[in-house]
Design a protein around this motif. Structure first.
Motif, PDB file in Angstrom:
ATOM      1  N   ILE A 115     104.502   4.067  37.142  1.00  0.00           N
ATOM      2  CA  ILE A 115     105.550   3.345  37.875  1.00  0.00           C
ATOM      3  C   ILE A 115     105.301   3.424  39.379  1.00  0.00           C
ATOM      4  O   ILE A 115     105.454   2.430  40.101  1.00  0.00           O
ATOM      5  CB  ILE A 115     106.934   3.899  37.498  1.00  0.00           C
ATOM      6  CG1 ILE A 115     107.236   3.587  36.020  1.00  0.00           C
ATOM      7  CG2 ILE A 115     108.022   3.316  38.397  1.00  0.00           C
ATOM      8  CD1 ILE A 115     108.425   4.340  35.461  1.00  0.00           C
TER       9      ILE A 115
ATOM     10  N   ALA B 279     102.506   1.105  40.230  1.00  0.00           N
ATOM     11  CA  ALA B 279     102.986  -0.282  40.138  1.00  0.00           C
ATOM     12  C   ALA B 279     103.810  -0.641  41.366  1.00  0.00           C
ATOM     13  O   ALA B 279     103.684  -1.755  41.910  1.00  0.00           O
ATOM     14  CB  ALA B 279     103.805  -0.465  38.864  1.00  0.00           C
ATOM     15  N   ARG B 280     104.644   0.262  41.830  1.00  0.00           N
ATOM     16  CA  ARG B 280     105.442  -0.019  43.032  1.00  0.00           C
ATOM     17  C   ARG B 280     104.544  -0.236  44.248  1.00  0.00           C
ATOM     18  O   ARG B 280     104.807  -1.113  45.080  1.00  0.00           O
ATOM     19  CB  ARG B 280     106.419   1.134  43.293  1.00  0.00           C
ATOM     20  CG  ARG B 280     107.549   1.222  42.272  1.00  0.00           C
ATOM     21  CD  ARG B 280     108.575   2.270  42.694  1.00  0.00           C
ATOM     22  NE  ARG B 280     109.608   2.439  41.681  1.00  0.00           N
ATOM     23  CZ  ARG B 280     110.659   1.634  41.527  1.00  0.00           C
ATOM     24  NH1 ARG B 280     110.806   0.605  42.343  1.00  0.00           N
ATOM     25  NH2 ARG B 280     111.539   1.866  40.578  1.00  0.00           N
TER      26      ARG B 280
ATOM     27  N   LEU C 137     109.126  -0.898  34.088  1.00  0.00           N
ATOM     28  CA  LEU C 137     108.368  -1.650  35.087  1.00  0.00           C
ATOM     29  C   LEU C 137     109.056  -2.966  35.424  1.00  0.00           C
ATOM     30  O   LEU C 137     109.005  -3.434  36.568  1.00  0.00           O
ATOM     31  CB  LEU C 137     106.951  -1.916  34.569  1.00  0.00           C
ATOM     32  CG  LEU C 137     106.040  -0.699  34.441  1.00  0.00           C
ATOM     33  CD1 LEU C 137     104.751  -1.081  33.723  1.00  0.00           C
ATOM     34  CD2 LEU C 137     105.711  -0.108  35.801  1.00  0.00           C
TER      35      LEU C 137
ATOM     36  N   ILE D  65     104.441  -9.222  33.608  1.00  0.00           N
ATOM     37  CA  ILE D  65     103.767  -8.060  33.022  1.00  0.00           C
ATOM     38  C   ILE D  65     102.953  -8.538  31.826  1.00  0.00           C
ATOM     39  O   ILE D  65     103.431  -9.334  31.010  1.00  0.00           O
ATOM     40  CB  ILE D  65     104.788  -6.994  32.568  1.00  0.00           C
ATOM     41  CG1 ILE D  65     105.622  -6.512  33.757  1.00  0.00           C
ATOM     42  CG2 ILE D  65     104.078  -5.820  31.911  1.00  0.00           C
ATOM     43  CD1 ILE D  65     106.798  -5.643  33.351  1.00  0.00           C
TER      44      ILE D  65
END
Length: 485
Positions: free
Chosen positions: A217, A220-221, A260, A269
């Protein structure tokens, strides 16, 4: 084999500043140059970028060619036929460059990474003693140490063990220059415990291991903060993901996807590559309930013959695969499918091949990847009886690819006249043109302003070519602004 089993262009390494010099009267250290050559899957592309990140603190920035590089890394893939021969052919070319640079007084560290390195490490150093470093895909977090050892060592540095620690726990944050793209890959899982009879992945990537959800996560951020609007989650068997969650419990891929999807700015995604046995009901439900999860799934089946599937150790039947597809399409009626097929597995008869063709007709695919079986040393199938003659494999492959191509053409033709949301990824091939991706990973091009890059825009599909769709913007906000000015 998987969707990822085809060659991709080299992934450009991240640039980085040179090391700091504490003596202010000394000359600054010359920026070192790194050239990365990447073969194989999307995970190798991701790995190449992370190797560049690991080397950045040592002062390595990008080199356009091996001739300009202080270090060259050949990141290899072992999936395709004669992979080792291809590596040595490339190493022969790199040896000439290394020797020419040495004649000019320039040192070049030559490293071989990836799955061929894992499988053939000792053989590589025996046949190509000019190689300085050989490292497997689970050890690249140790590259700075290997580089230091290579400078000191009289012989090659070999790191092909499967370390106890997870490499992701030791990697730096990815460099911003590497990630300013609308689409991005993110590895969440590695290795495979399935041991299909034809596949080397369990031997080169090791057992299944999943990154903690918090690590995924967080990365991904960072990707989204740097402009990514679509992230593809990668794994050799990605839907077997079982990373530790912030609550201390194992999270499934479905739970990770739902988390996500809450990241502001992450619009799409995807994930690959999956195994039918790990497509659970929670993940099917996520396809129905998470709008950001795209309705396009790569789900390899390999064969439509139960006898061949058993010989492959796939541990599912053709009808189980059909029923799984039915459940997916019930949950998400607009779901489109991609798959992998192997023809000519040892013992495959004409009846077995026809069963595969029938499965393709029954399911209907938007695209697929198909290969002739080729033995991989050390895999169970490599010594199996009943080898299919090459000419017969060629014939079967041609017939299967013709059927798949027809289905792909039919799928694309059905898109003409429909309205899609397209993620704009950048300029098209012609002036005034922009390009993007449909929900089904089709390339789409249209006239429009570059300022739309990174946005999901409604378009109408107007036509198709062999490899892309043409479209027109349904609403052009810039044209509206000009009209009202």
């Amino acid at each position: 084999m998987s969707l990822s089993d085809f060659a991709l262009p080299p992934s450009p390494p991240a640039s980085a500043p040179s090391l700091c010099v504490t003596d202010k009267t000394a000359e600054p250290r010359r920026l070192r140059r790194l050239h990365m050559i990447t073969w194989g899957c999307q995970m190798n592309v991701y790995d190449s970028g992370r190797m560049a990140d690991v080397l950045a603190p040592l002062g390595y920035g990008p080199a356009e060619s091996p001739a300009d590089a202080d270090m060259v890394i050949l990141n290899t893939c072992h999936i395709r036929e004669r992979a080792t021969d291809k590596v040595f052919s490339e190493l022969g070319r790199l040896r000439v460059i290394k020797e020419a640079r040495a004649a000019e007084g320039k040192e070049t560290i030559l490293a071989v990474a990836g799955c061929v390195a894992q499988a053939e490490g000792a053989y590589i150093t025996e046949r190509a003693p000019f190689v300085d470093i050989v490292l497997g895909p689970q050890t690249y977090h140790r590259l700075p140490e290997m580089v230091a050892r290579a400078h000191r060592a009289a012989g090659p540095v070999i790191e092909t063990d499967f370390p106890v620690e997870q490499k992701f726990d030791f990697l730096p944050e990815a460099a911003a220059a590497e990630e300013r793209a609308v689409t991005a890959f993110l590895t969440v899982q590695e290795g495979c415990d399935k041991f299909c009879s034809f596949c080397v992945v369990p031997y080169t990537r090791g057992a299944e291991a999943s990154r903690p959800a918090a690590s995924v996560i967080a990365e991904a951020r960072r990707l989204v903060a740097r402009g990514a609007r679509e992230i593809t989650l990668l794994g050799q068997n990605v839907n077997a993901y079982h990373g530790e969650g912030p609550d201390g419990r194992d999270w499934s891929l479905a739970r990770l996807v739902r988390s996500l999807a809450e990241i502001d700015g992450l619009l799409r995604i995807r994930y690959m590559t999956s195994h039918p046995r790990d497509m659970d009901e929670a993940l099917i439900a996520a396809h129905a309930e998470v709008p950001a999860l795209m309705p396009f799934l790569h789900l390899p089946v390999q064969s439509g013959s139960d006898r061949v599937l058993a010989a492959m150790n796939r541990r599912h039947t053709a009808d189980e695969y059909r029923r799984l597809i039915d459940r997916l399409r019930t949950a998400r009626p607009d779901m489109a499918l991609s798959s992998d097929f192997i023809v000519g597995h040892p013992g495959e008869t004409e009846a077995d091949f026809e069963a595969t063709m029938q499965l393709i007709r029954d399911v209907g695919f938007a695209q697929a990847y198909s290969f002739k079986y080729s033995p991989r040393p050390g895999t169970p199938a490599s010594g199996a009886p009943g080898a299919v003659p090459e000419a017969e494999k060629d014939r079967r492959l041609a017939a299967l690819q013709a059927l798949i191509r027809q289905q792909q053409d039919d799928f694309n033709a059905r898109c003409v006249g429909l309205e899609f949301d397209v993620l704009i990824t950048g300029p098209g091939r012609h002036p005034g043109q922009i390009g993007g991706r449909s929900p089904y990973l089709q390339a789409v091009h249209m006239d429009g302003p570059q300022a739309l890059t990174g946005q999901v825009i409604p378009v109408k599909i107007q036509g198709l070519s062999s490899n892309s769709l043409s479209a027109s913007l349904i609403i052009n906000p810039f044209a509206q602004e000009r009209a009202s000015a």
